[in-house]
Design an enzyme around this catalytic site. Structure first.
Site, PDB file in Angstrom:
ATOM      1  N   HIS A  44      -8.878   1.837  31.694  1.00  0.00           N
ATOM      2  CA  HIS A  44      -8.731   1.425  30.292  1.00  0.00           C
ATOM      3  C   HIS A  44      -7.569   0.455  30.055  1.00  0.00           C
ATOM      4  O   HIS A  44      -7.778  -0.638  29.536  1.00  0.00           O
ATOM      5  CB  HIS A  44      -8.653   2.659  29.379  1.00  0.00           C
ATOM      6  CG  HIS A  44      -8.120   2.358  28.024  1.00  0.00           C
ATOM      7  ND1 HIS A  44      -8.781   1.496  27.154  1.00  0.00           N
ATOM      8  CD2 HIS A  44      -6.987   2.742  27.383  1.00  0.00           C
ATOM      9  CE1 HIS A  44      -8.064   1.393  26.039  1.00  0.00           C
ATOM     10  NE2 HIS A  44      -6.978   2.136  26.156  1.00  0.00           N
ATOM     11  N   HIS A  68       0.545   0.488  27.627  1.00  0.00           N
ATOM     12  CA  HIS A  68       0.487   0.878  26.220  1.00  0.00           C
ATOM     13  C   HIS A  68       0.211   2.361  25.958  1.00  0.00           C
ATOM     14  O   HIS A  68       0.617   2.891  24.936  1.00  0.00           O
ATOM     15  CB  HIS A  68      -0.500  -0.014  25.432  1.00  0.00           C
ATOM     16  CG  HIS A  68      -1.942   0.391  25.559  1.00  0.00           C
ATOM     17  ND1 HIS A  68      -2.757  -0.068  26.556  1.00  0.00           N
ATOM     18  CD2 HIS A  68      -2.711   1.220  24.803  1.00  0.00           C
ATOM     19  CE1 HIS A  68      -3.966   0.457  26.405  1.00  0.00           C
ATOM     20  NE2 HIS A  68      -3.965   1.244  25.345  1.00  0.00           N
ATOM     21  N   GLU A  72       2.622   7.912  25.234  1.00  0.00           N
ATOM     22  CA  GLU A  72       1.847   8.858  24.438  1.00  0.00           C
ATOM     23  C   GLU A  72       1.152   9.905  25.311  1.00  0.00           C
ATOM     24  O   GLU A  72       1.097  11.070  24.959  1.00  0.00           O
ATOM     25  CB  GLU A  72       0.796   8.071  23.633  1.00  0.00           C
ATOM     26  CG  GLU A  72      -0.060   8.897  22.717  1.00  0.00           C
ATOM     27  CD  GLU A  72       0.526   9.011  21.327  1.00  0.00           C
ATOM     28  OE1 GLU A  72       1.361   8.156  20.979  1.00  0.00           O
ATOM     29  OE2 GLU A  72       0.143   9.938  20.603  1.00  0.00           O
ATOM     30  N   ASP A  73       0.638   9.480  26.441  1.00  0.00           N
ATOM     31  CA  ASP A  73      -0.262  10.341  27.207  1.00  0.00           C
ATOM     32  C   ASP A  73       0.277  10.846  28.541  1.00  0.00           C
ATOM     33  O   ASP A  73      -0.410  11.586  29.234  1.00  0.00           O
ATOM     34  CB  ASP A  73      -1.579   9.590  27.507  1.00  0.00           C
ATOM     35  CG  ASP A  73      -2.340   9.251  26.237  1.00  0.00           C
ATOM     36  OD1 ASP A  73      -2.059   9.890  25.211  1.00  0.00           O
ATOM     37  OD2 ASP A  73      -3.200   8.352  26.284  1.00  0.00           O
ATOM     38  N   ASP A 136      -6.882  -3.165  22.901  1.00  0.00           N
ATOM     39  CA  ASP A 136      -7.091  -1.744  23.146  1.00  0.00           C
ATOM     40  C   ASP A 136      -8.400  -1.303  22.478  1.00  0.00           C
ATOM     41  O   ASP A 136      -9.251  -0.648  23.074  1.00  0.00           O
ATOM     42  CB  ASP A 136      -5.885  -0.995  22.554  1.00  0.00           C
ATOM     43  CG  ASP A 136      -6.021   0.509  22.608  1.00  0.00           C
ATOM     44  OD1 ASP A 136      -6.464   1.030  23.640  1.00  0.00           O
ATOM     45  OD2 ASP A 136      -5.649   1.166  21.602  1.00  0.00           O
ATOM     46  N   ASP A 257     -27.236 -21.559   8.223  1.00  0.00           N
ATOM     47  CA  ASP A 257     -26.540 -21.676   9.510  1.00  0.00           C
ATOM     48  C   ASP A 257     -26.991 -20.628  10.526  1.00  0.00           C
ATOM     49  O   ASP A 257     -26.204 -20.170  11.334  1.00  0.00           O
ATOM     50  CB  ASP A 257     -25.025 -21.615   9.303  1.00  0.00           C
ATOM     51  CG  ASP A 257     -24.586 -20.291   8.699  1.00  0.00           C
ATOM     52  OD1 ASP A 257     -25.450 -19.555   8.183  1.00  0.00           O
ATOM     53  OD2 ASP A 257     -23.378 -20.000   8.740  1.00  0.00           O
TER      54      ASP A 257
HETATM   55 MN    MN Z   1      -5.432   2.723  24.647  1.00  0.00          MN
END
Ligand code: MN
Length: 489
Positions: A44, A68, A72-73, A136, A257
């Protein structure tokens, strides 16, 4: 294949080292974690970093994208990241973390507003934080099939309501298109299928006409001696068609269009030369020439659009732009970094007017309802261009009235407004302005009495907050007068 080989950019040895160190750190931190798909978690951050690198091949930002989800994880903390990678990368990662995990729009409007607020605070700090968040989200949308069904729908709705409009406002056409179509399909499957079918049947038999017009265009430009790089075709996106059909009561005949041909040139002068040559040979539809080169859209989009009839009376849109304009239409705000010769990558350098407006709105509008209203109207609405009698251009949200126009020109003009003329004719004060209107405000000598119902005519947060302040002052004035009278007794 090596991670760096997948990025079309030549980095310096130092930059390569930074990116590979970030990749290694993220790999170690996420070791053992899995995605819903069963794949290793690291796919990811790698996916998101590759998406980001396509529009912004900048080592710092790529490294931050790889990292990123780490604080957090995983057990690796933001302080660890700061120690290993320095202040700038840790600030970017922190910004993305603070934007939070998926927030659910349908819980309560307040959450939605809070989420948007965070987004804008982050935007004003450094736009790269938003770019990472968007990359993300794109990677998450690409693998959404592995998420639980009911969660899929909420993520898709949020993508349509928040992320796609932000990509659009940042001028990143490529990302906006992908976010919209992938989310539309999941959030509104029935509407998606219907619109897709309508598009397909409308396109049936058009392919031959497109090929022919492409050849004709080449011949026309050749005959007229206009240089160009290439001519290509593009088909309208499903979600974009859906939105337009809603605006035109589902009338396909009014959508010109569905297929557009793009003429790419090397210089701006060649864009105008191409337009002249095309109009000389193909009959243009009146009122359909849009010069976004002279008047770029607020998100920076530049191009000339015109709609013409071919020999068989088929209607086509033709878009004319330079290579650089095309690149900007796809990459938006990120392309400014690439063209910025100073090589500085500060988000603060992005002096977009709407970013400033939003920061102001954010500071002034403490009431969440009013803030949400301002966002929906000032930020997510399409924009129109209108003219002052002197020919100055004002850009306003769709649905704006002469009241909004007056306050946009000057606060005083708003409070001295007696009425308005549009294109020389008197109009009602709630008249909905259209792109290209010339607006003249009829002024009184003295300020006019502001009443509560002005708020019904004012759509922009700028006009509304000024009117509200005046109403409050007036009430305060009466109150003070009463107090004075009372004291005299
Ligand atoms: Mn993520």
């Amino acid at each position: 294949m090596d991670f760096l080989d997948k990025i079309q950019h030549k980095f310096t040895a130092k930059e390569e080292d930074l990116i590979l160190r970030a990749l290694g750190s993220a790999q170690r931190a996420h070791a053992g974690q899995k995605r819903f798909s069963g794949a290793d978690y690291i796919v990811h951050p790698i996916g998101a970093a590759l998406i980001l690198a396509e529009i912004l091949p900048e080592a710092t930002c790529i490294a931050a994208t790889l990292l990123h989800d780490v604080p957090e994880d995983t057990k690796t903390t933001l302080a660890d990241i700061k120690k290993l990678f320095g202040e700038e990368i840790s600030r970017l990662v922190d910004g993305v973390t603070k934007l939070g995990k998926v927030r659910l729009r349908n819980s309560k409007d307040e959450y939605y507003v809070e989420n948007l607020r965070k987004m804008f605070v982050a935007t004003s700090k450094d736009i790269r934080i938003i770019l990472i968040k968007l990359a993300d989200r794109i990677d998450n949308m690409r693998t959404i099939e592995f998420v639980k069904k009911e969660k899929q729908k909420r993520i898709a709705e949020e993508t349509l309501e928040i992320y796609a409009p932000i990509a659009s406002r940042l001028g990143i056409g490529e990302w906006k298109d992908e976010l919209e179509d992938s989310a539309f399909k999941i959030a509104y499957p029935k509407e998606y299928e219907e619109t897709k079918k309508m598009l397909e049947s409308a396109l049936e038999g058009k392919q031959i006409a497109v090929k022919k017009l492409q050849k004709d265009l080449a011949a026309i430009l050749h005959t007229e001696g206009v240089k160009y790089e290439n001519i290509s075709g593009r088909v309208k996106r499903v979600y974009s068609l859906f939105k337009k059909l809603k605006k035109y009561d589902g009338d396909m005949e009014r959508i010109y269009d569905l297929v557009a041909l793009r003429v790419i040139t090397k210089s701006t002068a060649e864009c105008y030369a191409a337009l002249g040559a095309i109009h000389k040979h193909l009959q243009p539809l009146p009122g359909r020439v849009k010069d976004f080169i002279a008047l770029p859209k607020p998100n920076g989009y530049r191009s000339i659009h015109t709609t013409v009839f071919d020999a068989d009376k088929n209607v086509f849109e033709i878009q004319i732009r330079t290579e650089q304009m095309h690149d900007q239409a796809e990459k938006g705000i990120a392309s400014h970094w690439l063209y910025d010769e100073s090589g500085k990558t500060s988000g603060a350098a992005m002096n977009l007017q709407w970013v400033k407006d939003l920061q102001n709105a954010h500071e002034q509008l403490k009431n969440p309802e009013e803030f949400l209203r301002a966002l929906k109207i000032d930020f997510f609405k399409d924009r129109i261009f209108v003219f002052t009698p002197k020919g100055d251009v004002k850009d306003l949200p769709e649905g704006a009235t002469p009241v909004d126009f007056a306050f946009d020109v000057h606060t005083d003009l708003g409070f001295y407004m007696l009425g308005a003329k549009v294109n020389g004719k008197m109009v009602k004060i709630d008249y909905e302005l259209k792109s290209g209107d010339m607006v003249e405000i009829i002024k009184s000598k003295k300020p006019v009495a502001v009443s509560q119902d002005w708020l019904n005519y004012a759509k922009t947060s700028g006009a509304r907050s000024r009117i509200k302040r005046r109403l409050a002052e007036r009430q305060g004035g009466i109150f003070n007068l009463l107090k004075k009278l009372a004291n005299k007794k």
